[in-house]
Design a protein around this motif. Structure first.
Motif, short mmCIF file in Angstrom:
data_model
loop_
_atom_site.label_atom_id
_atom_site.label_comp_id
_atom_site.label_asym_id
_atom_site.label_seq_id
_atom_site.Cartn_x
_atom_site.Cartn_y
_atom_site.Cartn_z
N PHE A 70 -0.66 -8.03 -9.06
CA PHE A 70 -0.50 -8.00 -7.60
C PHE A 70 -1.27 -6.84 -7.00
O PHE A 70 -1.06 -5.69 -7.36
CB PHE A 70 1.00 -7.87 -7.27
CG PHE A 70 1.29 -7.79 -5.80
CD1 PHE A 70 1.20 -8.91 -4.98
CD2 PHE A 70 1.63 -6.56 -5.22
CE1 PHE A 70 1.45 -8.82 -3.62
CE2 PHE A 70 1.88 -6.46 -3.85
CZ PHE A 70 1.80 -7.60 -3.05
N GLY A 129 6.48 -4.02 3.11
CA GLY A 129 5.72 -4.67 2.05
C GLY A 129 4.22 -4.63 2.26
O GLY A 129 3.44 -5.11 1.44
N LYS A 146 2.29 0.61 2.77
CA LYS A 146 2.29 1.98 3.32
C LYS A 146 2.80 3.00 2.29
O LYS A 146 2.19 4.03 2.07
CB LYS A 146 3.17 2.07 4.58
CG LYS A 146 2.85 1.05 5.64
CD LYS A 146 3.80 1.15 6.83
CE LYS A 146 5.27 0.95 6.53
NZ LYS A 146 5.64 -0.42 6.15
N TYR A 180 -0.42 -3.74 -9.21
CA TYR A 180 0.78 -3.69 -10.04
C TYR A 180 0.70 -4.79 -11.09
O TYR A 180 0.13 -5.84 -10.84
CB TYR A 180 2.04 -3.86 -9.17
CG TYR A 180 2.34 -2.65 -8.30
CD1 TYR A 180 2.67 -1.43 -8.85
CD2 TYR A 180 2.27 -2.74 -6.90
CE1 TYR A 180 2.94 -0.31 -8.06
CE2 TYR A 180 2.54 -1.63 -6.10
CZ TYR A 180 2.86 -0.43 -6.68
OH TYR A 180 3.12 0.67 -5.90
N HIS A 181 1.26 -4.56 -12.25
CA HIS A 181 1.25 -5.52 -13.37
C HIS A 181 -0.18 -5.93 -13.73
O HIS A 181 -0.48 -7.10 -13.92
CB HIS A 181 2.08 -6.78 -13.04
CG HIS A 181 3.47 -6.47 -12.59
ND1 HIS A 181 4.42 -5.97 -13.45
CD2 HIS A 181 4.06 -6.57 -11.38
CE1 HIS A 181 5.54 -5.77 -12.78
NE2 HIS A 181 5.35 -6.12 -11.52
N1 ATP Z 1 6.36 -0.96 -8.94
C1 ATP Z 1 5.99 -2.09 -8.34
N2 ATP Z 1 5.76 -3.21 -9.06
C2 ATP Z 1 5.36 -4.35 -8.46
N3 ATP Z 1 5.16 -4.49 -7.13
C3 ATP Z 1 5.37 -3.42 -6.37
C4 ATP Z 1 5.81 -2.16 -6.92
N4 ATP Z 1 5.93 -1.28 -5.91
C5 ATP Z 1 5.60 -1.94 -4.77
N5 ATP Z 1 5.26 -3.22 -5.04
C6 ATP Z 1 4.83 -4.25 -4.08
O1 ATP Z 1 3.72 -3.75 -3.36
C7 ATP Z 1 3.79 -4.14 -1.98
C8 ATP Z 1 3.68 -2.91 -1.10
O2 ATP Z 1 4.87 -2.15 -1.24
P1 ATP Z 1 5.12 -0.82 -0.41
O3 ATP Z 1 6.42 -0.24 -0.84
O4 ATP Z 1 3.93 0.02 -0.49
O5 ATP Z 1 5.24 -1.41 1.08
P2 ATP Z 1 5.67 -0.70 2.43
O6 ATP Z 1 4.71 -1.14 3.46
O7 ATP Z 1 5.82 0.74 2.23
O8 ATP Z 1 7.08 -1.36 2.69
P3 ATP Z 1 8.45 -0.69 3.23
O9 ATP Z 1 8.21 -0.44 4.68
O10 ATP Z 1 9.45 -1.80 2.99
O11 ATP Z 1 8.72 0.53 2.44
C9 ATP Z 1 5.09 -4.91 -1.81
O12 ATP Z 1 4.80 -6.31 -1.84
C10 ATP Z 1 5.91 -4.51 -3.03
O13 ATP Z 1 6.78 -5.56 -3.42
#
Ligand code: ATP
Length: 224
Positions: A21, A44, A47, A13-14
């Motif tokens: 990230f 986070g 997934k 991302y970014h």
């Molecule tokens: N559009 C975005 N821009 C920047 N960072 C993002 C974006 N989408 C997700 N992230 C970051 O990427 C990481 C993974 O996010 P993701 O939603 O895939 O996690 P997750 O395991 O599904 O969490 P959850 O169980 O809370 O849904 C996190 O740190 C989140 O902040």
């Protein structure tokens, strides 16, 4: 045959900015056709990002994704979206239903791109609603459904195109324990129907289910 093959997948991302990230780092994953796989990890961990890439809702920064042997990462958007629409059904934690419409009309929505006869459409909608156990509410407005019923409507909508792959993102996050257990029973039905199913969850109810084929642990954007 593998229904899903992910290789060297990265999602940044970014990208190129100071706050760059890595949400996913060099993911490799093969899922056999008909398998039920649980993607497990804390909030986070990545997934949802992985599911959305597999489902073509977002694009990888690098790496490849094959859906039923077709390399969707190399296809033009229109073709990739066609594969997504016909071969993948999504169940989201927030259900993403059209409030104000009936169950039947929500389930019918994905079929609008096909030129089906009225009777074919009715038949497919009825079949999906029956599998998802929501046919008895077919004329009821979404806004008056319980959480569990909304999810069963979302499941019927995910099934209506008869996809071979079902992706579910935190499917029990908005359900009480009883409805969560109903969803888990639904997974058994998906197996009987030979669907390939990937569930992203941190719900402990998915631990130790004897019909799960694989549990994949995701941590900090990596598969452990
Ligand atoms: N559009 C975005 N821009 C920047 N960072 C993002 C974006 N989408 C997700 N992230 C970051 O990427 C990481 C993974 O996010 P993701 O939603 O895939 O996690 P997750 O395991 O599904 O969490 P959850 O169980 O809370 O849904 C996190 O740190 C989140 O902040």
């Amino acid at each position: 045959m593998n229904a899903v093959e992910v290789s060297n997948l990265n999602k940044i991302y970014h990208e190129g900015e100071t706050n760059e990230f890595y949400a996913l780092k060099n993911i490799n994953l093969s899922i056999k056709s008909g398998d039920l796989v649980i993607l497990k990890g804390v909030s986070g961990s990545g997934k949802s990002t992985l599911l959305s890439l597999i489902g073509g809702l977002s694009k990888p920064s690098s790496g490849e994704i094959l859906i039923n042997r077709q390399n969707v990462s190399k296809l033009p958007d229109i073709m990739a979206s066609n594969i997504r629409h016909t071969q993948i059904g999504f169940v989201f934690q927030s259900f993403n239903l059209l409030e104000g419409l009936s169950v039947k009309d929500n389930v019918k929505a994905p079929l609008s791109i096909l030129s089906l006869s009225k009777s074919q459409t009715e038949e497919m909608v009825q079949k999906a609603m029956q599998i998802a156990n929501i046919a008895h509410k077919k004329d009821q407005n979404i806004s008056s459904l319980s959480g569990g019923e909304k999810q069963r409507c979302a499941i019927a909508r995910a099934l209506v195109m008869e996809p071979s792959i079902i992706l579910a993102d935190e499917p029990t996050a908005n359900l009480d324990k009883q409805n969560s257990l109903v969803f888990i029973q639904m997974l058994k039905k998906f197996k009987e129907l030979k669907k390939t199913v990937i569930v992203a969850t941190h719900d402990i109810l998915f631990d130790d289910l004897d019909f799960v084929d694989e549990i994949v642990d995701v941590k900090n954007g990596e598969i452990l």
